[in-house]
Write a protein that holds these residues in place. Sequence first.
Motif, PDB file in Angstrom:
ATOM      1  N   SER A 212      -7.011   1.452   5.243  1.00  0.00           N
ATOM      2  CA  SER A 212      -5.829   0.734   5.735  1.00  0.00           C
ATOM      3  C   SER A 212      -5.516  -0.489   4.881  1.00  0.00           C
ATOM      4  O   SER A 212      -4.349  -0.779   4.617  1.00  0.00           O
ATOM      5  CB  SER A 212      -6.040   0.292   7.182  1.00  0.00           C
ATOM      6  OG  SER A 212      -6.145   1.417   7.987  1.00  0.00           O
ATOM      7  N   ILE A 213      -6.558  -1.195   4.457  1.00  0.00           N
ATOM      8  CA  ILE A 213      -6.309  -2.372   3.606  1.00  0.00           C
ATOM      9  C   ILE A 213      -5.591  -1.938   2.330  1.00  0.00           C
ATOM     10  O   ILE A 213      -4.577  -2.520   1.932  1.00  0.00           O
ATOM     11  CB  ILE A 213      -7.633  -3.090   3.263  1.00  0.00           C
ATOM     12  CG1 ILE A 213      -8.249  -3.712   4.522  1.00  0.00           C
ATOM     13  CG2 ILE A 213      -7.401  -4.176   2.217  1.00  0.00           C
ATOM     14  CD1 ILE A 213      -9.618  -4.329   4.312  1.00  0.00           C
ATOM     15  N   ILE A 214      -6.130  -0.880   1.719  1.00  0.00           N
ATOM     16  CA  ILE A 214      -5.511  -0.399   0.470  1.00  0.00           C
ATOM     17  C   ILE A 214      -4.083   0.085   0.756  1.00  0.00           C
ATOM     18  O   ILE A 214      -3.137  -0.246   0.040  1.00  0.00           O
ATOM     19  CB  ILE A 214      -6.375   0.718  -0.164  1.00  0.00           C
ATOM     20  CG1 ILE A 214      -7.734   0.139  -0.574  1.00  0.00           C
ATOM     21  CG2 ILE A 214      -5.671   1.338  -1.362  1.00  0.00           C
ATOM     22  CD1 ILE A 214      -8.785   1.170  -0.907  1.00  0.00           C
ATOM     23  N   ALA A 215      -3.947   0.864   1.847  1.00  0.00           N
ATOM     24  CA  ALA A 215      -2.627   1.424   2.181  1.00  0.00           C
ATOM     25  C   ALA A 215      -1.607   0.320   2.455  1.00  0.00           C
ATOM     26  O   ALA A 215      -0.479   0.383   1.958  1.00  0.00           O
ATOM     27  CB  ALA A 215      -2.758   2.343   3.394  1.00  0.00           C
TER      28      ALA A 215
ATOM     29  N   VAL B 272      -7.175  -8.759   6.866  1.00  0.00           N
ATOM     30  CA  VAL B 272      -7.656  -8.960   8.238  1.00  0.00           C
ATOM     31  C   VAL B 272      -6.757  -8.184   9.215  1.00  0.00           C
ATOM     32  O   VAL B 272      -7.242  -7.505  10.125  1.00  0.00           O
ATOM     33  CB  VAL B 272      -7.676 -10.469   8.600  1.00  0.00           C
ATOM     34  CG1 VAL B 272      -7.962 -10.680  10.077  1.00  0.00           C
ATOM     35  CG2 VAL B 272      -8.724 -11.189   7.759  1.00  0.00           C
ATOM     36  N   LEU B 273      -5.453  -8.264   8.989  1.00  0.00           N
ATOM     37  CA  LEU B 273      -4.517  -7.538   9.863  1.00  0.00           C
ATOM     38  C   LEU B 273      -4.811  -6.038   9.826  1.00  0.00           C
ATOM     39  O   LEU B 273      -4.857  -5.370  10.869  1.00  0.00           O
ATOM     40  CB  LEU B 273      -3.074  -7.818   9.417  1.00  0.00           C
ATOM     41  CG  LEU B 273      -1.983  -7.033  10.150  1.00  0.00           C
ATOM     42  CD1 LEU B 273      -1.940  -7.400  11.628  1.00  0.00           C
ATOM     43  CD2 LEU B 273      -0.612  -7.278   9.531  1.00  0.00           C
ATOM     44  N   ALA B 274      -5.025  -5.507   8.626  1.00  0.00           N
ATOM     45  CA  ALA B 274      -5.294  -4.070   8.480  1.00  0.00           C
ATOM     46  C   ALA B 274      -6.569  -3.682   9.242  1.00  0.00           C
ATOM     47  O   ALA B 274      -6.616  -2.637   9.895  1.00  0.00           O
ATOM     48  CB  ALA B 274      -5.413  -3.710   7.008  1.00  0.00           C
ATOM     49  N   ILE B 275      -7.573  -4.555   9.181  1.00  0.00           N
ATOM     50  CA  ILE B 275      -8.852  -4.235   9.845  1.00  0.00           C
ATOM     51  C   ILE B 275      -8.685  -4.195  11.361  1.00  0.00           C
ATOM     52  O   ILE B 275      -9.286  -3.357  12.036  1.00  0.00           O
ATOM     53  CB  ILE B 275      -9.935  -5.272   9.447  1.00  0.00           C
ATOM     54  CG1 ILE B 275     -10.253  -5.150   7.962  1.00  0.00           C
ATOM     55  CG2 ILE B 275     -11.221  -5.064  10.254  1.00  0.00           C
ATOM     56  CD1 ILE B 275     -11.053  -6.309   7.399  1.00  0.00           C
ATOM     57  N   THR B 276      -7.846  -5.078  11.905  1.00  0.00           N
ATOM     58  CA  THR B 276      -7.710  -5.126  13.369  1.00  0.00           C
ATOM     59  C   THR B 276      -7.110  -3.838  13.936  1.00  0.00           C
ATOM     60  O   THR B 276      -7.244  -3.577  15.122  1.00  0.00           O
ATOM     61  CB  THR B 276      -6.848  -6.319  13.832  1.00  0.00           C
ATOM     62  OG1 THR B 276      -5.595  -6.265  13.169  1.00  0.00           O
ATOM     63  CG2 THR B 276      -7.513  -7.637  13.548  1.00  0.00           C
TER      64      THR B 276
END
Lengths: 706, 307
Positions: free
Chosen positions: A200-203, A185-189
């Motif tokens: 970003s989620i993967i990274a 969720v943090l990556a998505i924001t």
Amino acid sequence: MTATTSSKKTSFFGKRYKNDFRQNKRTFIIHIIMELLGLPLIAVVGLIAAYIDELDVPYENVAQIYSGCSAFLVVGIICIIISLFLGMTIALNHFNYLYKKSITDMNYALPLSGTQRFFADYLSGFTMYLVPAIVGILLAIAILGIGTPIVGEKNMAEFWENFHLVLRYISIVLVAMILFYTLSVLAITFCGNTFEAIFSIIAFNVLIPATVACVWVALCESYPYGIDPGGIVYKNIFTSTSPVGAASFFVMYAFNLRNGETQSFASFLFAKWIIITLIVSAIYLAAAYLLYRHRKAEDVSKPYVYKTAFYGIMTMAVFCILSLFFTLDGFLAAGIVLCGIGWFIMEVITRRGFKKFWQAGIGFAAAVISVVILCNVFTATKGFGMAKNVPSAASVESVTISYFDSSELVIRDRKVIEETVKLHKELVDRHFNQENYSYNTVNNLRYYNLEDSDISIDYSTYTGSTITRDYRLPSGMLGELTKAILLSDEYAKETYNEMFTYQYNIVNKVYGDIEKNISIEFYDKTGEYQGKPADKAILDAIRLAYYNDLSAMTEDDLLNAKFYGTLDGAFVLETFENTIAVLEELGFQVGDVSVEDLTTISYEKYPVFHSDAKAIFEADYSEVNDYYYYSDADEKTIVDSITSVRYVYHDEGRYVTSNETSIELLNRSTKIVLGEKPIAAIIANGECYYLLDRGDNKELLEQLEG
Amino acid sequence: MIELKNTLKKFDTYTALDHVDLKIEKGTAFGLLGSNGAGKSTILRLLSGIYKPEEGEVLIDGESVYDNVAIKQKVFFINDETVQFSNFTLKELKNYYKSYYRNFSEETFEELRKRINLPIDKKINKFSKGMKRQAIVIIGLACKTEYLLLDEAFDGLDPTMRIIVKKMLVDAMLDRQLTTVISSHNLREINEVCDTAALLHSGKILFSRDLDSVTSSVHKIQAVFPPDENGNPVEYTREHLAESGLEILHFERSQSIYYIIAKGEADVLKAYFAPKKPVLFEIIPLTLEEIFIYELEVLGYDSNDIK
């Protein structure tokens, strides 16, 4: 016509929550199916395997059944893996309006505040991710519970005995799932576009643990004295900040428990890990919320709403790659070129072209310079003086010591902690202030009988941090620490827990409580063992007696009481009245040895003990083998004291026929030497005991040859 | 009442609304007119609480809209997208909105749905563009909000359906004093539905008035003037006429005939030209579309300039 209106008053949060669920029901159904095919299937396979063991089935058929079971096991594991990764999909689905322009308006225009929308979406996804997993777990437990009477209680006894450990594994997985979902969720924001959101989620999941690991390795390599690079698996900054770290903690925890180390450092860290990982998840959630509130509806369709995230990801990647190349002489340029290619490709993707591309060059240069400076700072500061870092005793909650042949022992005893810190300080001082120490070195002595020991010290502090160190040292330095450990309540409890483990396993798993087919063994000073049959009640009685004696043992007892022998590897002193009473009741002969018991005996007066001390403290390398490699094999240090507790090997000695004096010396000798120099080594039937400088031992020793 | 006070909205460096002031009275059908990128959709998104202004205020009934659940409960926004909630059936979409809007009326929804004959259990992604638009409009009306904001409301509707949807809107306005704000490029439809309109260009409001006064305030004049005492033709220039107080949007001369688009009531314009004793003088009211074109032409937004 009169319009009726829905006037039901329920919170908008709840409505959003329900609607999110409705919108994502397909993912939910897939997740439920995966979870139902995961652990429950594995539970069924486990039951079948246990049942087959019980049946008298020909080997060929068993192999065939096992093969079929394995296939289902693989299916179950694949389903579990898929369901774990669904955390990413669920997060993407629940926050899709942050990166899909077409649905942004309809979500933002609804009569909801930003806070209601965020938490409803987060919790809806959270429930969708966690609940099926919990259902799967409960179902698997129910299957095992129902199946146990069918396949036989005995076949499942081990599982139910260790059920509390299974619950711990489950807790680790559930907390790791929370961490994974929240990090996603943090990556998505940070993102406003589908590609960048997934990337970003993967990274984040890969680069956070990779960067922590690379920083740690770089720090360790900057000055490795005593530093254990493997200690990263105990560091919360690694294990609690990413699902990969959490997985490493899970593996370490499972590995330690599998080896029967219920008192391991990892086991001790379990509760702290759970709490800290939940706190980290809460921090990620708070960060995600703040970023969510700060971002604007119109930011959707921008690759990165917060460019910092992109440069953060890229800098982490550059650091990971360059820190590896940094250690390889002459390859740094190759590393920079490699990073540059990756950097510019990503810039082209996120910029959707070459607009203001000169900024990409500046960004890359800044990242490379930062990483090179950081690596140089690590080297120049010798890992920020990490090797010199010794915690204060007051800050340490527990210390886990592993040395000689002992397994890990987690101790909270203040005296032990103080002695550990004192020893640690001396080790560091001997290494960093070598000019203050001198060693009595000699050449061409035997090198194969060194009085050196490896020691692992793992501190857990009150703040939740861990410090792990590995050293090699002359055994004499371990005297005070060993004394403190042997006198601690925790040692008594651990000994109680560990005593007769082998026999208990036989009782529990094979024969039950009925037959006395198990044996307990007592080794006396003649080097011979005495064995007696026993059952569980006897084991319990001896164990309790030993625990009471060990708990009541004073320092004086430890240093001066006569050593009578070993019971299941644990020493028995003349002051252990309860133990001796139970053993004697069973027919064991416990006490002094007489001339009739031994025909010959050998001894060595004033043995010389030597060590690699000088080489150890001058070496920079923490790995044990490196000390040997870098030390001068011919130059040894004569040491004034040794520490020895259980097994003692001594290959020298002068044989004499047993007489009253030699037997008396044997009776006065011990295997417990705590930081002092024995005046003789007495060997009986290959078992070596040390004679300490007590009372008239010296005079008696002198009479031996007379 | 809707109010925009000195509202500034920027997208990075681009200024979408440049310190705009606007008032829309309750119960009005308000049209937002303007060129592409003028800021019409931005105003609607500010009014629905999607966007937050950088400066100034966006108020509905005296309260700021952004993040205000109570005010957003009074507003329903229909944007120009048709792909959202494609996985829903109409029934699911209705239930979705019903859960958020307290005044949602099942009766209204059913009545409107039957009127346009939309299937209730069919997935919306199987709907045509026009059907999707109808679906969201009837849901918007069934939500019984006080304010309905429509971005390119009639886009994709066939002529019959346009009439039906317009009638639905008009009925709602008459029945319950619904305030409607409609942005559209179709000026004829705005003319038909709205009573007030604002014309925007480059993030600024050129005017905001009731449509009757807009259409009666700009006229096209065709005039031929007699020669002077010496028999020479009289030469009037744009500047000459403007100097004497006439606000001219367009000026053209073909031989002796003058074509002038000027602001002002017909009587005022007649009185202005009367002293010049035109041989021929004809004054024609303009359509909203013509006014739109001529107003923007003054600001340099001229289709003739686009190559």
